[in-house]
Write a protein that holds these residues in place. Structure first.
Motif, short mmCIF file in Angstrom:
data_model
loop_
_atom_site.label_atom_id
_atom_site.label_comp_id
_atom_site.label_asym_id
_atom_site.label_seq_id
_atom_site.Cartn_x
_atom_site.Cartn_y
_atom_site.Cartn_z
N THR A 179 0.59 -1.01 0.02
CA THR A 179 -0.21 0.11 0.23
C THR A 179 0.79 1.23 0.21
O THR A 179 0.42 2.27 0.03
N ARG A 180 2.32 1.45 0.21
CA ARG A 180 2.87 2.60 0.17
C ARG A 180 4.39 2.25 -0.13
O ARG A 180 4.73 3.65 -0.72
N ASN A 181 4.86 1.27 -0.46
CA ASN A 181 6.33 0.99 -0.93
C ASN A 181 6.42 -0.40 -1.40
O ASN A 181 5.57 -1.27 -1.71
N VAL A 182 7.97 -0.65 -1.87
CA VAL A 182 7.78 -2.15 -2.44
C VAL A 182 9.01 -2.85 -1.13
O VAL A 182 9.67 -1.83 -0.71
N PRO A 183 9.02 -3.73 -1.40
CA PRO A 183 10.23 -4.21 -0.18
C PRO A 183 11.66 -4.16 -0.84
O PRO A 183 11.45 -3.78 -2.12
N PRO A 184 11.82 -3.16 -0.26
CA PRO A 184 13.61 -2.61 -0.41
C PRO A 184 14.19 -4.05 -0.94
O PRO A 184 14.73 -3.75 -1.86
N HIS A 185 14.17 -5.35 -0.07
CA HIS A 185 15.31 -6.61 -0.59
C HIS A 185 14.56 -6.65 -2.38
O HIS A 185 15.26 -7.14 -2.46
N LEU A 186 13.99 -5.96 -2.57
CA LEU A 186 13.29 -6.85 -4.37
C LEU A 186 13.15 -5.66 -5.30
O LEU A 186 13.17 -5.28 -6.51
N THR A 187 14.53 -4.61 -4.02
CA THR A 187 14.85 -3.29 -5.86
C THR A 187 15.42 -3.51 -6.17
O THR A 187 16.56 -2.41 -7.32
N THR A 188 17.24 -3.79 -4.93
CA THR A 188 18.38 -4.12 -5.29
C THR A 188 18.85 -4.79 -7.06
O THR A 188 18.41 -5.66 -7.55
N VAL A 189 20.35 -4.41 -7.01
CA VAL A 189 21.20 -4.85 -8.48
C VAL A 189 20.97 -6.60 -8.34
O VAL A 189 20.97 -7.04 -8.94
N GLU A 190 21.34 -6.47 -6.87
CA GLU A 190 21.35 -8.22 -6.51
C GLU A 190 20.16 -9.20 -7.08
O GLU A 190 20.10 -10.38 -7.13
N PHE A 191 18.95 -8.15 -6.27
CA PHE A 191 17.84 -9.23 -6.74
C PHE A 191 17.42 -9.12 -8.01
O PHE A 191 17.11 -10.46 -8.48
N MET A 192 17.85 -7.87 -8.82
CA MET A 192 17.38 -8.81 -10.07
C MET A 192 18.82 -9.44 -11.11
O MET A 192 18.28 -9.99 -11.82
N GLN A 193 20.14 -9.55 -10.31
CA GLN A 193 20.83 -10.41 -11.01
C GLN A 193 20.71 -11.62 -10.90
O GLN A 193 20.24 -12.81 -11.62
N ALA A 194 19.97 -12.14 -9.85
CA ALA A 194 18.77 -13.44 -9.24
C ALA A 194 18.27 -13.44 -10.59
O ALA A 194 17.55 -14.42 -10.35
N VAL A 195 16.93 -12.78 -11.09
CA VAL A 195 15.94 -12.97 -11.61
C VAL A 195 16.28 -12.56 -12.81
O VAL A 195 15.38 -13.81 -13.28
N ARG A 196 17.25 -12.65 -13.07
CA ARG A 196 18.53 -12.36 -14.30
C ARG A 196 18.23 -14.07 -14.72
O ARG A 196 18.76 -14.59 -15.30
N ARG A 197 19.37 -14.72 -14.00
CA ARG A 197 19.49 -15.90 -13.83
C ARG A 197 18.59 -16.64 -13.38
O ARG A 197 18.72 -18.04 -13.96
N ALA A 198 17.24 -16.01 -12.99
CA ALA A 198 16.04 -17.83 -12.71
C ALA A 198 15.56 -17.62 -14.11
O ALA A 198 14.01 -18.05 -14.52
N VAL A 199 15.43 -16.41 -15.26
CA VAL A 199 14.87 -16.43 -16.39
C VAL A 199 15.36 -17.55 -17.35
O VAL A 199 16.72 -16.84 -17.63
N LYS A 200 15.04 -18.13 -18.45
CA LYS A 200 15.14 -18.34 -19.53
C LYS A 200 16.70 -17.30 -20.50
O LYS A 200 15.34 -16.39 -20.43
N PRO A 201 17.17 -17.28 -21.15
CA PRO A 201 18.21 -16.54 -21.93
C PRO A 201 16.83 -15.98 -23.61
O PRO A 201 17.30 -14.96 -23.49
N GLY A 202 16.21 -17.13 -23.95
CA GLY A 202 15.18 -16.30 -24.76
C GLY A 202 13.27 -15.73 -23.68
O GLY A 202 12.62 -15.15 -25.13
N GLY A 203 13.80 -15.87 -22.48
CA GLY A 203 12.64 -15.44 -21.38
C GLY A 203 12.89 -13.72 -21.85
O GLY A 203 12.95 -12.86 -21.51
N VAL A 204 11.63 -13.38 -20.61
CA VAL A 204 10.86 -11.73 -20.88
C VAL A 204 10.71 -11.36 -18.74
O VAL A 204 10.34 -13.00 -18.65
N VAL A 205 11.15 -10.82 -18.34
CA VAL A 205 10.72 -10.60 -17.03
C VAL A 205 9.83 -9.11 -17.20
O VAL A 205 9.48 -8.60 -17.67
#
Length: 159
Positions: free
Chosen positions: A29-55
């Protein structure tokens, strides 16, 4: 389609097989959890998506999100291509992040959306993407700062 309920970061970091599509929509209701905004999280997301996939990320725009520029900059840091769709009548922005160089043009996206909507028999016009709604963020200036785990409080490890 399977939905998982729990800490999105822990789920992504523990993913064993990559996904075709990862949807990120973690605003409260007020913001996004900070640990879901960081470069370290986004790098984990990139590893978790297929090379031909999309986030696909749903974020609030500048008027409702003080971290908007920083969040966009963090996506730009991690992904090879980044596109944004404005959601008409809201402050929401839909980010399309690709882990590869694969330019998307608005008309190509419209055609893909039209085929998907027809095949799935959607009752809404998925292909209605106006020129003003589609933005290639990979070629725009990179304002904002890259968000990092070390900058958030409490630290991500103490979630």
């Amino acid at each position: 389609l399977k939905a998982h309920l729990g800490d999105g970061r822990a789920f992504v970091e523990n993913a064993r097989e990559p996904y075709d599509v990862i949807f990120l929509d973690a605003f409260g209701t007020r913001n996004v959890p900070p640990h879901l905004t960081t470069v370290e999280f986004m790098q984990a997301v990139r590893r978790a998506v297929k090379p031909g996939g999309v986030v696909v990320g749903n974020i609030w725009g500048r008027g409702a999100n003080r971290l908007y520029d920083d969040m966009v900059r963090t996506y730009q840091e991690v992904f090879d291509e980044l596109y944004m769709l404005d959601v008409l009548g809201t402050t929401n922005k839909i980010l399309l992040a690709l882990p590869r160089r694969d330019p998307i043009h608005r008309m190509g996206l419209v055609e893909r959306a039209r085929r998907t909507a027809t095949a799935k028999r959607f009752k809404f016009d998925l292909a209605r993407i106006d020129e003003e709604q589609f933005h290639d963020l990979g070629r725009q200036g990179r304002s904002g700062r890259v968000l990092r785990d070390a900058d958030i409080s409490p630290p991500a490890a103490g979630r």
